[in-house]
Design an enzyme around this catalytic site. Structure first.
Site, PDB file in Angstrom:
ATOM      1  CG  HIS A  20      -1.718   1.218   1.429  1.00 29.66           C
ATOM      2  ND1 HIS A  20      -3.060   1.275   1.129  1.00 29.66           N
ATOM      3  CD2 HIS A  20      -1.393   2.450   1.908  1.00 29.66           C
ATOM      4  CE1 HIS A  20      -3.527   2.473   1.405  1.00 29.66           C
ATOM      5  NE2 HIS A  20      -2.527   3.218   1.884  1.00 29.66           N
ATOM      6  CD  GLU A  21       1.765   3.529   3.731  1.00 29.43           C
ATOM      7  OE1 GLU A  21       2.039   4.618   3.172  1.00 29.43           O
ATOM      8  OE2 GLU A  21       0.726   3.351   4.389  1.00 29.43           O
ATOM      9  CG  HIS A  24       0.314   6.348  -0.452  1.00 37.95           C
ATOM     10  ND1 HIS A  24      -0.759   6.846  -1.160  1.00 37.95           N
ATOM     11  CD2 HIS A  24      -0.208   5.688   0.624  1.00 37.95           C
ATOM     12  CE1 HIS A  24      -1.890   6.498  -0.537  1.00 37.95           C
ATOM     13  NE2 HIS A  24      -1.575   5.792   0.538  1.00 37.95           N
TER      14      HIS A  24
END
Length: 430
Positions: A20-21, A24
């Site tokens: 997920h990170e 970003h």
């Protein structure tokens, strides 16, 4: 094996957070934003290493993760980062604004997140949940197509002796009950139905619908002991359980439809791509409905955690509950391939939940930041059309008091689920 199951889930959890990170991080770097930290977990740092301009690390509490981007919030209206204020709400805004600039270094003036166009910021914040969605879809489709899933088949598990309305309570056959059409036609346990009314069938959903659409004479082609036989049945109208459109039943609801009178056997069946995509759609729909239903689950969670209430099987679970289920999966008396498939399904479900949850348009979730950037874009385009001065970046920091309230609600809900997971856990077996 229980501990192995827990470790598999924890590894999947940590990978999902890092994945997920990474969404970003990669998009922020793509758009030239400086990212000084990439962390998996919260709390004390267990391990970290700095590479280039970014510190990578793992923290003690695996309840999420974060990347720190320079300049997430714009300066105040007067260009300042912090003002003296006795207001607690104003203090929240000033603290958030100052924190987004606290690692500012010479040359970072052109690498601030808030200076990027709104669509770029939307991409940065959407990239995290999108990575979870990609992982969830990949795992779901992979399991469905290569491992298979426990599915009702066209093989006969049992044949009804007589006709009993499914709306009645379970009971034995009476002397005045008519013989079930399947029984009268000579259908036997172990038969595999390959055609209905001379039309081939290879899945239970199709066969079930054709049976329900038929009242009167019908031909049933079965494979029995290596040979093919054609049976003739006279289907009758009966009260049967309403289906949900995907092979399941709607509890407590019944419809009038054609009735044959047998129960299908279940087995592990690999899905082709269209079938897998169709099931993936059902899973997505169920996930959205589960998210919508969360508020209605709070009373049951409270009763399960604090009172003497029982835990529903569809009750929300936290990390502790999911880890326990992950452990139970590897103790089930099923083939190792299905243990792995079920564990992968659990990780995929977790990623789907992360995607749906983060898309809520509420701060501090990714959806809240996306909504702020979208609103800025609307304001600026409207001003341009009306030939008015550019209103500048939308100050998301002003919404931090709301973000704290939302975060407080989430924390309370997380603690409630944690208590329920410990006191009355959801179990796969009795």
């Amino acid at each position: 094996m229980f501990l192995i199951g827990i470790l598999v889930f924890v590894f999947g959890l940590l990978f999902s957070i890092a994945w997920h990170e990474l969404g970003h991080f990669s998009t922020a770097k793509l758009f030239g934003v400086r990212v000084p930290q990439f962390m998996v977990g919260f709390g004390p740092t267990l391990w970290s290493r700095k590479k280039g301009e970014t510190e990578y690390g793992i923290k003690a509490i695996p309840m999420g993760g974060y990347i720190r981007m320079i300049g997430m919030f714009p300066p105040g209206d007067d260009g300042s980062l912090r003002k003296r204020s006795t207001s607690p709400f104003r203090g929240m805004i000033e603290d958030a604004r100052a924190a987004s600039f606290e690692e500012l270094e010479p040359g970072d003036e052109k690498r601030l997140l808030y200076t990027r166009k709104p669509w770029k910021r939307i991409v940065v914040f959407f990239a995290g949940p999108a990575m979870n969605l990609i992982l969830a879809v990949t795992i779901f489709l992979g399991v469905l197509m290569f491992f298979g899933i426990n599915t009702q088949t066209t093989t006969v598990a049992s044949v009804s002796q007589c006709v009993i309305s499914q709306s009645e309570e379970q009971r034995d056959c009476r002397a005045d009950d008519p013989l079930a059409p399947a029984n009268a036609a000579g259908l036997k346990t172990g038969d595999t139905i390959v055609a209905f009314n001379n039309e081939p069938v290879d899945d239970w959903g199709t066969l079930q619908q054709r049976i329900r659409d038929t009242i009167g004479p019908a031909t049933i082609t079965v494979e029995r002991d290596g040979s093919t036989q054609v049976l003739r049945a006279d289907l009758i109208e009966n009260q049967v359980a309403k289906t949900d459109g995907s092979g399941g039943y709607v509890e407590g609801e019944y419809v009038s439809a054609g009735f044959l009178g047998f129960s299908p056997a279940s087995g592990i069946v690999k899905q082709d791509f269209p079938q897998a995509v169709d099931r993936m759609g059902d899973i997505m729909t169920t996930g959205v409905q589960a998210l919508v239903n969360i508020p209605s689950k709070v009373p049951d969670l409270w009763n399960a955690a604090i009172g003497n209430g029982e835990r529903a099987q569809d009750s929300p679970m936290g990390v502790v509950g999911a880890a326990r289920v992950g452990g139970e999966i590897f103790t089930l008396d099923i083939p190792a391939s299905q243990q792995i498939a079920t564990a992968l399904f659990l990780v995929a479900g977790f990623n789907l939940s992360l995607f749906l949850f983060n898309m809520l348009p509420l701060l501090p979730l990714d959806g809240g930041h996306m909504a702020g950037a979208a609103w800025e874009s609307v304001r600026r385009h409207t001003a341009r059309l009306l030939r008015r001065p550019d209103p500048g970046p939308f100050d998301v920091a002003k919404l931090m008091p709301v973000a704290y309230v939302v975060a407080g609600v989430f924390i309370c809900f997380t603690l409630l689920v944690l208590a329920a997971d410990i006191v009355t856990p959801v179990r796969l077996t009795g």
